[in-house]
Design an enzyme around this catalytic site. Sequence first.
Site, PDB file in Angstrom:
ATOM      1  N   LYS A  53       0.846  -1.214   0.000  1.00 32.63           N
ATOM      2  CA  LYS A  53       0.000   0.000   0.000  1.00 32.63           C
ATOM      3  C   LYS A  53       0.876   1.257   0.000  1.00 32.63           C
ATOM      4  CE  LYS A  53      -2.077  -1.102   3.872  1.00 32.63           C
ATOM      5  NZ  LYS A  53      -1.396  -2.374   4.201  1.00 32.63           N
ATOM      6  N   ARG A 128      -9.940   0.887   8.058  1.00 33.00           N
ATOM      7  CA  ARG A 128      -9.529  -0.465   8.445  1.00 33.00           C
ATOM      8  C   ARG A 128     -10.636  -1.198   9.192  1.00 33.00           C
ATOM      9  NH1 ARG A 128      -3.585   0.533   8.685  1.00 33.00           N
ATOM     10  NH2 ARG A 128      -2.682  -1.500   8.993  1.00 33.00           N
ATOM     11  N   ARG A 165      11.929  -5.456   5.324  1.00 34.90           N
ATOM     12  CA  ARG A 165      11.613  -4.067   4.944  1.00 34.90           C
ATOM     13  C   ARG A 165      12.418  -3.088   5.806  1.00 34.90           C
ATOM     14  NH1 ARG A 165       5.639  -1.681   5.507  1.00 34.90           N
ATOM     15  NH2 ARG A 165       5.817  -2.499   7.616  1.00 34.90           N
ATOM     16  N   ARG A 198      10.950  -1.052  11.303  1.00 36.07           N
ATOM     17  CA  ARG A 198       9.827  -0.748  12.200  1.00 36.07           C
ATOM     18  C   ARG A 198       9.761  -1.743  13.350  1.00 36.07           C
ATOM     19  NH1 ARG A 198       4.649   0.408   8.459  1.00 36.07           N
ATOM     20  NH2 ARG A 198       3.716  -0.958  10.010  1.00 36.07           N
ATOM     21  N   ARG A 209      -0.855  -8.899  13.235  1.00 38.53           N
ATOM     22  CA  ARG A 209      -1.431  -7.886  12.316  1.00 38.53           C
ATOM     23  C   ARG A 209      -2.234  -8.560  11.199  1.00 38.53           C
ATOM     24  NH1 ARG A 209       4.027  -5.095  11.014  1.00 38.53           N
ATOM     25  NH2 ARG A 209       2.949  -4.057   9.308  1.00 38.53           N
TER      26      ARG A 209
HETATM   27  P1  AP5 Z   1       4.836  -1.588   1.869  1.00 41.01           P
HETATM   28  O1  AP5 Z   1       4.521  -0.759   0.678  1.00 41.01           O
HETATM   29  O2  AP5 Z   1       5.593  -0.967   2.970  1.00 41.01           O
HETATM   30  O3  AP5 Z   1       3.505  -2.335   2.399  1.00 41.01           O
HETATM   31  P2  AP5 Z   1       2.242  -1.781   3.170  1.00 41.01           P
HETATM   32  O4  AP5 Z   1       1.065  -2.488   2.602  1.00 41.01           O
HETATM   33  O5  AP5 Z   1       2.229  -0.307   3.187  1.00 41.01           O
HETATM   34  O6  AP5 Z   1       2.575  -2.386   4.613  1.00 41.01           O
HETATM   35  P3  AP5 Z   1       2.457  -1.773   6.081  1.00 41.01           P
HETATM   36  O7  AP5 Z   1       3.168  -2.741   6.994  1.00 41.01           O
HETATM   37  O8  AP5 Z   1       2.928  -0.374   6.134  1.00 41.01           O
HETATM   38  O9  AP5 Z   1       0.965  -1.881   6.318  1.00 41.01           O
HETATM   39  P4  AP5 Z   1       0.279  -1.904   7.650  1.00 41.01           P
HETATM   40  O10 AP5 Z   1      -1.093  -1.744   7.185  1.00 41.01           O
HETATM   41  O11 AP5 Z   1       0.538  -3.068   8.510  1.00 41.01           O
HETATM   42  O12 AP5 Z   1       0.966  -0.707   8.477  1.00 41.01           O
HETATM   43  P5  AP5 Z   1       0.460   0.740   8.870  1.00 41.01           P
HETATM   44  O13 AP5 Z   1       1.635   1.598   9.010  1.00 41.01           O
HETATM   45  O14 AP5 Z   1      -0.662   1.176   8.008  1.00 41.01           O
HETATM   46  O15 AP5 Z   1       5.641  -2.895   1.338  1.00 41.01           O
HETATM   47  C1  AP5 Z   1       6.090  -3.881   2.231  1.00 41.01           C
HETATM   48  C2  AP5 Z   1       7.498  -4.374   1.794  1.00 41.01           C
HETATM   49  O16 AP5 Z   1       7.400  -5.058   0.555  1.00 41.01           O
HETATM   50  C3  AP5 Z   1       8.520  -3.228   1.570  1.00 41.01           C
HETATM   51  O17 AP5 Z   1       9.762  -3.681   1.962  1.00 41.01           O
HETATM   52  C4  AP5 Z   1       8.475  -2.999   0.053  1.00 41.01           C
HETATM   53  O18 AP5 Z   1       9.687  -2.476  -0.438  1.00 41.01           O
HETATM   54  C5  AP5 Z   1       8.199  -4.408  -0.458  1.00 41.01           C
HETATM   55  N1  AP5 Z   1       7.408  -4.439  -1.679  1.00 41.01           N
HETATM   56  C6  AP5 Z   1       6.368  -3.605  -2.019  1.00 41.01           C
HETATM   57  N2  AP5 Z   1       5.871  -3.952  -3.214  1.00 41.01           N
HETATM   58  C7  AP5 Z   1       6.589  -5.032  -3.624  1.00 41.01           C
HETATM   59  C8  AP5 Z   1       6.548  -5.878  -4.778  1.00 41.01           C
HETATM   60  N3  AP5 Z   1       5.639  -5.688  -5.748  1.00 41.01           N
HETATM   61  N4  AP5 Z   1       7.422  -6.906  -4.883  1.00 41.01           N
HETATM   62  C9  AP5 Z   1       8.329  -7.140  -3.887  1.00 41.01           C
HETATM   63  N5  AP5 Z   1       8.431  -6.362  -2.783  1.00 41.01           N
HETATM   64  C10 AP5 Z   1       7.566  -5.344  -2.645  1.00 41.01           C
HETATM   65  O19 AP5 Z   1      -0.172   0.463  10.328  1.00 41.01           O
HETATM   66  C11 AP5 Z   1       0.641   0.142  11.444  1.00 41.01           C
HETATM   67  C12 AP5 Z   1      -0.224   0.077  12.689  1.00 41.01           C
HETATM   68  O20 AP5 Z   1      -0.845   1.379  12.933  1.00 41.01           O
HETATM   69  C13 AP5 Z   1      -1.405  -0.898  12.640  1.00 41.01           C
HETATM   70  O21 AP5 Z   1      -1.011  -2.200  12.998  1.00 41.01           O
HETATM   71  C14 AP5 Z   1      -2.378  -0.260  13.640  1.00 41.01           C
HETATM   72  O22 AP5 Z   1      -2.003  -0.553  14.965  1.00 41.01           O
HETATM   73  C15 AP5 Z   1      -2.177   1.242  13.422  1.00 41.01           C
HETATM   74  N6  AP5 Z   1      -3.121   1.820  12.431  1.00 41.01           N
HETATM   75  C16 AP5 Z   1      -2.811   2.403  11.230  1.00 41.01           C
HETATM   76  N7  AP5 Z   1      -3.903   2.792  10.586  1.00 41.01           N
HETATM   77  C17 AP5 Z   1      -4.954   2.460  11.373  1.00 41.01           C
HETATM   78  C18 AP5 Z   1      -6.365   2.586  11.230  1.00 41.01           C
HETATM   79  N8  AP5 Z   1      -6.915   3.128  10.129  1.00 41.01           N
HETATM   80  N9  AP5 Z   1      -7.147   2.131  12.223  1.00 41.01           N
HETATM   81  C19 AP5 Z   1      -6.610   1.585  13.351  1.00 41.01           C
HETATM   82  N10 AP5 Z   1      -5.287   1.425  13.543  1.00 41.01           N
HETATM   83  C20 AP5 Z   1      -4.461   1.854  12.565  1.00 41.01           C
END
Ligand code: AP5
Length: 255
Positions: A53, A128, A165, A198, A209
Site C-alpha cells: 500500500k 480499516r 523491509r 519498524r 497484524r
Molecule cells: P509496503 O509498501 O511498505 O507495504 P504496506 O502495505 O504499506 O505495509 P504496512 O506494513 O505499512 O501496512 P500496515 O497496514 O501493517 O501498516 P500501517 O503503518 O498502516 O511494502 C512492504 C514491503 O514489501 C517493503 O519492503 C516494500 O519495499 C516491499 N514491496 C512492495 N511492493 C513489492 C513488490 N511488488 N514486490 C516485492 N516487494 C515489494 O499500520 C501500522 C499500525 O498502525 C497498525 O497495525 C495499527 O495498529 C495502526 N493503524 C494504522 N492505521 C490504522 C487505522 N486506520 N485504524 C486503526 N489502527 C491503525
Amino acid sequence: LTHFNPMKTLFKHIIAGALMAGSFLFPPAHSDEIQSKPNPLVLIMLGPPGAGKGTQASMLHDQLHIPHISTGDLLRENIRQETPLGKQAKTFMDKGNLVPDQLILDMLFERVAQADCAQGYILDGFPRTLLQAESLQTRLKGHAQPIVLNLDLADAQIIERLTKRVVCESCGTPYHLAYSPPKKKGICDKCSGKLIQRTDDTEAVITKRLKVYHDQTAPLIDYYNKLNILHSIDCNQPKEKIFSEVVAYIPKPSK
Ligand code: AP5
C-alpha cells in the site's frame, strides 16, 4: 443639499444585508472552483499489511501530486513527538492491534480538512474497520469520488516482505533489502533520511497484524464491492507492473 430619508436608508441596509447573506449561502460558482476541485479523487489503498500500500501510494503521489496520507505514518509521527495520542496509540501498535476508531477518525478527518487535500488525496491504511469506512463514506458523499484499490497478496509472502523491509525515518518511503534496496545502504534515495526497521515488523507482531486484518479489515472488500468502487490487483508481481494496473483504474482528469 440632499434630503435625509430614514425609510430609504433602512431599505438600502436591508437590500445590502440580503445580498451578503445570499452570497454566503449560495456562493458564486467560481468560489467553489478556487477552493476545491469539483468531485476530487479520493484513492483508498486497501490490503493486508505488507501488500505494498505504502509503495504504490508513494508512486501515485509522485505521479498525481496529491497528498499521500498514511494513518500508520501519522501515528508513528505522534509517537516520535510523544503526544498524548502517540502514547495511547503505541500500546496498541506494539501488539499489532488496531488503534481505537475514534482516535483514528479524529486524527484523519483533521488531516484531510487541510487545504492541500482540496484537490484530492491518497489514503494508505485507512479505513480499516467497517465503522471507519462508513464514517468516511458519510463524509465524502456527494463531495468526492472515492476509488478503492484492493492490493491482494497471500499471507505466506507477507512475512518475507515485512521482515526484510526498511523505511525512511523522515519521509516514510519503504525499501526491501532484497527486492528494492536503496542505492546507498541505510540512506533514503528520496530525502537522504536514515533507514530504520519498524518495531512492529517482527514475525510475532506481523502474524498478529495479519489476523487483525482478516478479522476486521477484509470485510471492507465486500462493503466496497457492493458500492461498486472496488478494484482488486494481484500484488505478487513487480511493483512497476502493479503500478500500471493501479493507474489504469484511475479516471483521467476532465478538462
Ligand atoms: P509496503 O509498501 O511498505 O507495504 P504496506 O502495505 O504499506 O505495509 P504496512 O506494513 O505499512 O501496512 P500496515 O497496514 O501493517 O501498516 P500501517 O503503518 O498502516 O511494502 C512492504 C514491503 O514489501 C517493503 O519492503 C516494500 O519495499 C516491499 N514491496 C512492495 N511492493 C513489492 C513488490 N511488488 N514486490 C516485492 N516487494 C515489494 O499500520 C501500522 C499500525 O498502525 C497498525 O497495525 C495499527 O495498529 C495502526 N493503524 C494504522 N492505521 C490504522 C487505522 N486506520 N485504524 C486503526 N489502527 C491503525
